[in-house]
Design a protein around this motif. Structure first.
Motif, PDB file in Angstrom:
ATOM      1  N   HIS A  48      31.730  46.962   6.309  1.00 52.18           N
ATOM      2  CA  HIS A  48      30.782  47.372   7.336  1.00 52.18           C
ATOM      3  C   HIS A  48      29.576  46.450   7.438  1.00 52.18           C
ATOM      4  CE1 HIS A  48      33.179  50.940   7.700  1.00 52.18           C
ATOM      5  NE2 HIS A  48      32.998  51.214   6.419  1.00 52.18           N
ATOM      6  N   GLY A  49      29.459  45.457   6.538  1.00 51.73           N
ATOM      7  CA  GLY A  49      28.348  44.516   6.595  1.00 51.73           C
ATOM      8  C   GLY A  49      27.611  44.402   5.272  1.00 51.73           C
ATOM      9  N   VAL A  50      26.399  43.856   5.350  1.00 51.61           N
ATOM     10  CA  VAL A  50      25.577  43.615   4.162  1.00 51.61           C
ATOM     11  C   VAL A  50      25.041  44.937   3.633  1.00 51.61           C
ATOM     12  CG1 VAL A  50      23.502  42.475   3.291  1.00 51.61           C
ATOM     13  CG2 VAL A  50      24.926  41.324   5.003  1.00 51.61           C
ATOM     14  N   ILE A  51      25.242  45.171   2.315  1.00 52.75           N
ATOM     15  CA  ILE A  51      24.713  46.373   1.667  1.00 52.75           C
ATOM     16  C   ILE A  51      23.394  46.052   0.981  1.00 52.75           C
ATOM     17  CG2 ILE A  51      25.094  48.104  -0.123  1.00 52.75           C
ATOM     18  CD1 ILE A  51      28.065  47.892   0.379  1.00 52.75           C
ATOM     19  N   PHE A  52      23.379  44.967   0.179  1.00 52.18           N
ATOM     20  CA  PHE A  52      22.173  44.536  -0.538  1.00 52.18           C
ATOM     21  C   PHE A  52      21.992  43.047  -0.358  1.00 52.18           C
ATOM     22  CE2 PHE A  52      23.734  48.010  -3.334  1.00 52.18           C
ATOM     23  CZ  PHE A  52      22.695  48.891  -3.127  1.00 52.18           C
ATOM     24  N   GLY A  53      20.747  42.639  -0.289  1.00 53.50           N
ATOM     25  CA  GLY A  53      20.424  41.226  -0.209  1.00 53.50           C
ATOM     26  C   GLY A  53      20.107  40.816   1.214  1.00 53.50           C
ATOM     27  N   HIS A  54      19.602  39.612   1.334  1.00 50.54           N
ATOM     28  CA  HIS A  54      19.260  39.052   2.632  1.00 50.54           C
ATOM     29  C   HIS A  54      20.174  37.870   2.883  1.00 50.54           C
ATOM     30  CE1 HIS A  54      17.017  37.682   6.062  1.00 50.54           C
ATOM     31  NE2 HIS A  54      16.935  36.493   5.505  1.00 50.54           N
ATOM     32  N   SER A  55      20.785  37.831   4.036  1.00 55.54           N
ATOM     33  CA  SER A  55      21.733  36.772   4.338  1.00 55.54           C
ATOM     34  C   SER A  55      21.444  36.171   5.700  1.00 55.54           C
ATOM     35  CB  SER A  55      23.158  37.326   4.317  1.00 55.54           C
ATOM     36  OG  SER A  55      24.060  36.351   4.770  1.00 55.54           O
ATOM     37  N   VAL A  56      21.329  34.850   5.734  1.00 54.33           N
ATOM     38  CA  VAL A  56      21.163  34.173   7.020  1.00 54.33           C
ATOM     39  C   VAL A  56      22.509  33.965   7.703  1.00 54.33           C
ATOM     40  CG1 VAL A  56      19.013  33.037   6.367  1.00 54.33           C
ATOM     41  CG2 VAL A  56      21.186  31.897   5.947  1.00 54.33           C
ATOM     42  N   ILE A  57      23.601  34.242   6.971  1.00 46.80           N
ATOM     43  CA  ILE A  57      24.940  34.089   7.551  1.00 46.80           C
ATOM     44  C   ILE A  57      25.600  35.442   7.800  1.00 46.80           C
ATOM     45  CG2 ILE A  57      25.335  31.780   6.634  1.00 46.80           C
ATOM     46  CD1 ILE A  57      27.013  33.106   4.408  1.00 46.80           C
ATOM     47  N   ASP A  58      24.803  36.504   7.770  1.00 48.53           N
ATOM     48  CA  ASP A  58      25.271  37.858   8.038  1.00 48.53           C
ATOM     49  C   ASP A  58      26.351  38.264   7.037  1.00 48.53           C
ATOM     50  OD1 ASP A  58      25.028  40.244   9.449  1.00 48.53           O
ATOM     51  OD2 ASP A  58      26.620  39.713  10.852  1.00 48.53           O
ATOM     52  N   ASN A  59      27.500  38.745   7.490  1.00 52.89           N
ATOM     53  CA  ASN A  59      28.539  39.236   6.582  1.00 52.89           C
ATOM     54  C   ASN A  59      29.637  38.201   6.350  1.00 52.89           C
ATOM     55  OD1 ASN A  59      29.729  39.374   9.155  1.00 52.89           O
ATOM     56  ND2 ASN A  59      31.073  41.035   8.520  1.00 52.89           N
ATOM     57  N   LYS A  60      29.313  36.934   6.513  1.00 57.06           N
ATOM     58  CA  LYS A  60      30.328  35.887   6.386  1.00 57.06           C
ATOM     59  C   LYS A  60      30.474  35.437   4.938  1.00 57.06           C
ATOM     60  CE  LYS A  60      29.751  34.461  11.083  1.00 57.06           C
ATOM     61  NZ  LYS A  60      29.155  33.512  11.982  1.00 57.06           N
ATOM     62  N   ILE A  61      31.731  35.100   4.574  1.00 57.47           N
ATOM     63  CA  ILE A  61      32.029  34.608   3.227  1.00 57.47           C
ATOM     64  C   ILE A  61      32.673  33.237   3.334  1.00 57.47           C
ATOM     65  CG2 ILE A  61      32.191  36.878   2.154  1.00 57.47           C
ATOM     66  CD1 ILE A  61      35.221  36.723   2.414  1.00 57.47           C
ATOM     67  N   ALA A  62      32.581  32.471   2.242  1.00 53.40           N
ATOM     68  CA  ALA A  62      33.071  31.096   2.236  1.00 53.40           C
ATOM     69  C   ALA A  62      34.550  31.025   1.899  1.00 53.40           C
ATOM     70  CB  ALA A  62      32.287  30.266   1.218  1.00 53.40           C
ATOM     71  N   VAL A  63      35.271  30.219   2.666  1.00 48.34           N
ATOM     72  CA  VAL A  63      36.658  29.889   2.349  1.00 48.34           C
ATOM     73  C   VAL A  63      36.754  28.371   2.253  1.00 48.34           C
ATOM     74  CG1 VAL A  63      37.609  31.954   3.432  1.00 48.34           C
ATOM     75  CG2 VAL A  63      37.429  29.865   4.755  1.00 48.34           C
ATOM     76  N   LYS A  64      37.609  27.927   1.348  1.00 43.76           N
ATOM     77  CA  LYS A  64      37.798  26.483   1.163  1.00 43.76           C
ATOM     78  C   LYS A  64      38.980  26.032   2.016  1.00 43.76           C
ATOM     79  CE  LYS A  64      37.855  22.965  -2.366  1.00 43.76           C
ATOM     80  NZ  LYS A  64      37.815  22.692  -3.794  1.00 43.76           N
ATOM     81  N   LEU A  65      38.733  25.044   2.853  1.00 44.21           N
ATOM     82  CA  LEU A  65      39.765  24.516   3.730  1.00 44.21           C
ATOM     83  C   LEU A  65      40.616  23.485   3.008  1.00 44.21           C
ATOM     84  CD1 LEU A  65      37.515  24.044   6.891  1.00 44.21           C
ATOM     85  CD2 LEU A  65      38.954  26.006   6.306  1.00 44.21           C
ATOM     86  N   LYS A  66      41.766  23.166   3.573  1.00 44.49           N
ATOM     87  CA  LYS A  66      42.675  22.197   2.949  1.00 44.49           C
ATOM     88  C   LYS A  66      42.032  20.833   2.755  1.00 44.49           C
ATOM     89  CE  LYS A  66      46.987  24.305   4.381  1.00 44.49           C
ATOM     90  NZ  LYS A  66      48.233  24.171   5.133  1.00 44.49           N
ATOM     91  N   ASN A  67      41.097  20.448   3.636  1.00 43.27           N
ATOM     92  CA  ASN A  67      40.441  19.141   3.516  1.00 43.27           C
ATOM     93  C   ASN A  67      39.275  19.154   2.535  1.00 43.27           C
ATOM     94  OD1 ASN A  67      38.369  20.425   4.870  1.00 43.27           O
ATOM     95  ND2 ASN A  67      38.522  19.185   6.724  1.00 43.27           N
TER      96      ASN A  67
END
Length: 111
Positions: A18-37
């Motif tokens: 449902h989104g951010v529960i705790f903390g402040h994020s400038v990227i909202d509810n986005k998480i990092a994924v590592k691309l093949k490159n």
């Protein structure tokens, strides 16, 4: 519901589907994924999915996760994820789902 803790630069944010529960994020509810490159991309975290019905969806490496819990408030019962591990996810509906096996995220060592 799977709640995750995502490391972002100098701090951490706690996210649910449902989104951010705790903390402040400038990227909202986005998480990092590592691309093949080797580059990183950020996509919305949409929750968790059991590995059985996933089929042939695009799988991704989710990086910078430091913990997870099934407590929907994100307050207790945290399981730590080692810093040298990534979680397996799937791209679906414009975002990322953490894949579960036997009720827990699928984790692998990055080394």
């Amino acid at each position: 519901m799977l709640v995750i803790r995502h490391r972002y630069h100098y701090g951490s944010i706690v996210l649910s589907e449902h989104g951010v529960i705790f903390g402040h994020s400038v990227i909202d509810n986005k998480i990092a994924v590592k691309l093949k490159n080797g580059d990183f991309a950020y996509y919305p975290y949409l929750g968790a999915a059991n590995i059985v019905p996933i089929g042939n969806l695009k799988r991704v490496k989710i990086v910078n996760l430091t913990g997870y819990t099934f407590d929907e408030d994100g307050l207790r019962d945290w399981n730590q994820i080692p810093s040298d591990h990534y979680a397996v996810g799937a791209w679906l509906n414009g975002g990322i789902y953490v894949l579960l096996k036997d009720g827990h995220p699928i984790l692998f060592s990055s080394n």
